[in-house]
Enzyme design. Structure first.
Site, PDB file in Angstrom:
ATOM      1  N   LYS A 109      -3.654 -11.213  -8.580  1.00  0.00           N
ATOM      2  CA  LYS A 109      -4.961 -11.642  -8.071  1.00  0.00           C
ATOM      3  C   LYS A 109      -6.093 -10.718  -8.520  1.00  0.00           C
ATOM      4  O   LYS A 109      -5.857  -9.562  -8.896  1.00  0.00           O
ATOM      5  CB  LYS A 109      -4.904 -11.698  -6.555  1.00  0.00           C
ATOM      6  CG  LYS A 109      -4.679 -10.362  -5.901  1.00  0.00           C
ATOM      7  CD  LYS A 109      -4.975 -10.405  -4.409  1.00  0.00           C
ATOM      8  CE  LYS A 109      -4.875  -9.023  -3.819  1.00  0.00           C
ATOM      9  NZ  LYS A 109      -5.353  -8.858  -2.485  1.00  0.00           N
TER      10      LYS A 109
ATOM     11  N   LYS B 251       0.838  -1.216   0.000  1.00  0.00           N
ATOM     12  CA  LYS B 251       0.000   0.000   0.000  1.00  0.00           C
ATOM     13  C   LYS B 251       0.865   1.255   0.000  1.00  0.00           C
ATOM     14  O   LYS B 251       0.511   2.251  -0.624  1.00  0.00           O
ATOM     15  CB  LYS B 251      -0.959  -0.026   1.188  1.00  0.00           C
ATOM     16  CG  LYS B 251      -1.952  -1.174   1.054  1.00  0.00           C
ATOM     17  CD  LYS B 251      -3.297  -0.857   1.644  1.00  0.00           C
ATOM     18  CE  LYS B 251      -4.315  -1.932   1.298  1.00  0.00           C
ATOM     19  NZ  LYS B 251      -4.488  -2.938   2.352  1.00  0.00           N
TER      20      LYS B 251
ATOM     21  N   LYS C 194     -10.066  -5.173  -6.230  1.00  0.00           N
ATOM     22  CA  LYS C 194     -10.746  -3.933  -6.572  1.00  0.00           C
ATOM     23  C   LYS C 194      -9.777  -2.864  -7.042  1.00  0.00           C
ATOM     24  O   LYS C 194     -10.092  -2.066  -7.906  1.00  0.00           O
ATOM     25  CB  LYS C 194     -11.494  -3.406  -5.351  1.00  0.00           C
ATOM     26  CG  LYS C 194     -12.794  -4.117  -5.117  1.00  0.00           C
ATOM     27  CD  LYS C 194     -13.440  -3.643  -3.844  1.00  0.00           C
ATOM     28  CE  LYS C 194     -12.938  -4.411  -2.658  1.00  0.00           C
ATOM     29  NZ  LYS C 194     -13.928  -4.756  -1.655  1.00  0.00           N
TER      30      LYS C 194
HETATM   31  P1  TYM Z   1     -10.731  -7.653   1.718  1.00  0.00           P
HETATM   32  O1  TYM Z   1     -11.902  -6.773   1.927  1.00  0.00           O
HETATM   33  O2  TYM Z   1      -9.606  -7.184   0.888  1.00  0.00           O
HETATM   34  O3  TYM Z   1     -11.188  -9.041   1.124  1.00  0.00           O
HETATM   35  C1  TYM Z   1     -12.236  -9.770   1.725  1.00  0.00           C
HETATM   36  C2  TYM Z   1     -11.955 -11.249   1.647  1.00  0.00           C
HETATM   37  O4  TYM Z   1     -11.824 -11.658   0.286  1.00  0.00           O
HETATM   38  C3  TYM Z   1     -10.613 -12.346   0.111  1.00  0.00           C
HETATM   39  N1  TYM Z   1     -10.068 -12.063  -1.237  1.00  0.00           N
HETATM   40  C4  TYM Z   1      -9.612 -13.006  -2.057  1.00  0.00           C
HETATM   41  N2  TYM Z   1      -9.523 -14.342  -1.915  1.00  0.00           N
HETATM   42  C5  TYM Z   1      -9.017 -15.034  -2.953  1.00  0.00           C
HETATM   43  N3  TYM Z   1      -8.621 -14.464  -4.127  1.00  0.00           N
HETATM   44  C6  TYM Z   1      -8.699 -13.127  -4.304  1.00  0.00           C
HETATM   45  N4  TYM Z   1      -8.318 -12.587  -5.463  1.00  0.00           N
HETATM   46  C7  TYM Z   1      -9.212 -12.333  -3.251  1.00  0.00           C
HETATM   47  N5  TYM Z   1      -9.425 -10.999  -3.085  1.00  0.00           N
HETATM   48  C8  TYM Z   1      -9.944 -10.858  -1.831  1.00  0.00           C
HETATM   49  C9  TYM Z   1      -9.673 -11.808   1.182  1.00  0.00           C
HETATM   50  O5  TYM Z   1      -8.655 -12.736   1.459  1.00  0.00           O
HETATM   51  C10 TYM Z   1     -10.637 -11.639   2.332  1.00  0.00           C
HETATM   52  O6  TYM Z   1     -10.831 -12.858   3.005  1.00  0.00           O
HETATM   53  N6  TYM Z   1      -8.348  -7.285   6.025  1.00  0.00           N
HETATM   54  C11 TYM Z   1      -9.489  -7.902   5.387  1.00  0.00           C
HETATM   55  C12 TYM Z   1     -10.801  -7.570   6.062  1.00  0.00           C
HETATM   56  C13 TYM Z   1     -10.810  -7.852   7.502  1.00  0.00           C
HETATM   57  C14 TYM Z   1     -10.849  -9.118   8.154  1.00  0.00           C
HETATM   58  C15 TYM Z   1     -10.827  -8.853   9.535  1.00  0.00           C
HETATM   59  C16 TYM Z   1     -10.878 -10.420   7.686  1.00  0.00           C
HETATM   60  C17 TYM Z   1     -10.782  -6.907   8.489  1.00  0.00           C
HETATM   61  N7  TYM Z   1     -10.804  -7.511   9.677  1.00  0.00           N
HETATM   62  C18 TYM Z   1     -10.854  -9.894  10.488  1.00  0.00           C
HETATM   63  C19 TYM Z   1     -10.907 -11.447   8.640  1.00  0.00           C
HETATM   64  C20 TYM Z   1     -10.887 -11.169  10.002  1.00  0.00           C
HETATM   65  C21 TYM Z   1      -9.534  -7.399   3.965  1.00  0.00           C
HETATM   66  O7  TYM Z   1      -9.067  -6.364   3.631  1.00  0.00           O
HETATM   67  O8  TYM Z   1     -10.197  -8.175   3.137  1.00  0.00           O
END
Ligand code: TYM
Length: 331
Positions: free
Chosen positions: A194, A111, A197
């Site tokens: 991957k 980031k 967004k």
């Molecule tokens: P975020 O919002 O980026 O993504 C949400 C979930 O989707 C999964 N993901 C993917 N899995 C496989 N392939 C991909 N291309 C892909 N893109 C996204 C992410 O692994 C995630 O599981 N930090 C987290 C949000 C969060 C969270 C938490 C998760 C905040 N607190 C506590 C678990 C527990 C995040 O930014 O996910």
């Protein structure tokens, strides 16, 4: 019964990576475990401190959770900012998180590279807030995609460190979870990494995309000029399409195109057409429910309110214990 926690940031529409990496597991886990699934709106501020439509984005994720089949009768669905105890635990956890380990986080480094003008303290302590999300319910299982693995390791570190510092075996260790043996990484359509967004509109297929949009995006996916020798290894952009096919298509469809590739008889146009149709089919029921739920303000409000009450009940118990363990006591 084991406790499950997971969340998705409220930065807009959800894509196939979110679905296959996380939500598909949420839907299965809700029948087996005590689950807390939330919308990470506090986390979204780390990259978008002044969001144009925070409420709309939170609503979008809530609608898509429900449309994907998460049942508010079985699990607790809530908005992170509705549970102030999370912010309190985050503050305590920040005292035991060190600059060096936070700076080494891969997602922090990514980031910083992508957005050098917005390196705020919230971004640095993103994994601490994530640990607070998980530890607040004393969860042991966290359904996430591969990209979150390091964050889970940090959550274990912070939980264990708290236990050690205060000499209390309080927080259990949380682990990343997927029903298949490995955590998944769904590739994007740009031929590189991957699905995500921030990688541009055309790289991701959203659950809410219409069939026409899905077809257009997939037909534009990056390919090469085709194999020139039998059984040759696939370059990354081609492997990505096969990996996507593995997720949305039937096994014999995948086997068919694999064979065509190995015989140097593949036509990428046919493969993409098939992939697009299978994506359309896979997302159709979710898309229909998104449309049905999106305007039901009364239902959405009721789900969010009820979820906040249940989540706070659980969070308040933890905060009460944590305050006692640290030594905050009333007079
Ligand atoms: P975020 O919002 O980026 O993504 C949400 C979930 O989707 C999964 N993901 C993917 N899995 C496989 N392939 C991909 N291309 C892909 N893109 C996204 C992410 O692994 C995630 O599981 N930090 C987290 C949000 C969060 C969270 C938490 C998760 C905040 N607190 C506590 C678990 C527990 C995040 O930014 O996910």
């Amino acid at each position: 019964m084991e406790t499950v926690v997971s969340g998705i940031r409220s930065t807009g529409k959800l894509h196939l990576g979110n679905y296959y990496g996380a939500i598909q597991n949420f839907v299965k886990m809700q029948n087996e475990f005590k689950c807390f699934f939330f919308i990470a709106d506090l986390h979204s501020l780390t990259t978008h401190p002044t969001p144009t439509d925070l409420h709309g984005n939170v609503k979008q994720v809530l609608v898509e959770y429900l449309a994907a089949g998460i049942d508010p009768e079985k699990v607790t669905i809530y908005v992170q900012s509705d549970v102030p105890e999370i912010a309190e635990l985050y503050l305590y956890m920040n005292m035991n998180a060190y600059l060096g380990e936070l700076e080494r986080s891969t997602s922090f480094k990514d980031k910083v590279r992508a957005n050098p003008d917005n390196v705020n303290a919230g971004l640095l302590t993103y994994p601490v807030l994530m640990a607070a999300d998980i530890l607040i319910h004393k969860a042991t299982k966290v359904p996430v995609g591969k990209d979150q693995e390091q964050h889970l390791e940090m959550a274990r570190t912070f939980g264990n460190r708290f236990n050690r510092l205060y000499n209390h075996d309080y927080f259990p260790e949380p682990f990343a979870f997927n029903y298949s043996d490995n955590l998944v990484k769904i590739p994007g359509l740009d031929g590189k990494g991957k699905m995500g967004k921030s990688e541009g509109e055309a790289n991701a297929v959203y659950l809410s995309d219409s069939p026409e949009v899905i077809r257009k995006k997939v037909m534009r996916a990056v390919t090469d000029s085709g194999p020139t020798a039998e059984n040759q290894a696939k370059p990354a952009e081609i492997q990505n399409l096969f990996d996507l096919m593995k997720v949305v298509s039937a096994p014999d469809t995948l086997a068919h195109f694999d064979e065509q590739y190995n015989k140097c008889a593949i036509r990428y146009g046919d493969l993409k057409k098939q992939l697009a149709e299978d994506m359309v089919i896979a997302t159709a029921p979710i898309r229909e429910r998104i449309d049905a739920i999106a305007n039901d303000a009364v239902y959405l409000r009721q789900v969010a309110k009820h979820g906040a009450i249940k989540a706070r009940e659980s969070a308040q118990k933890t905060i009460k214990d944590v305050r006692e363990i640290i030594g905050f006591r009333g007079f």
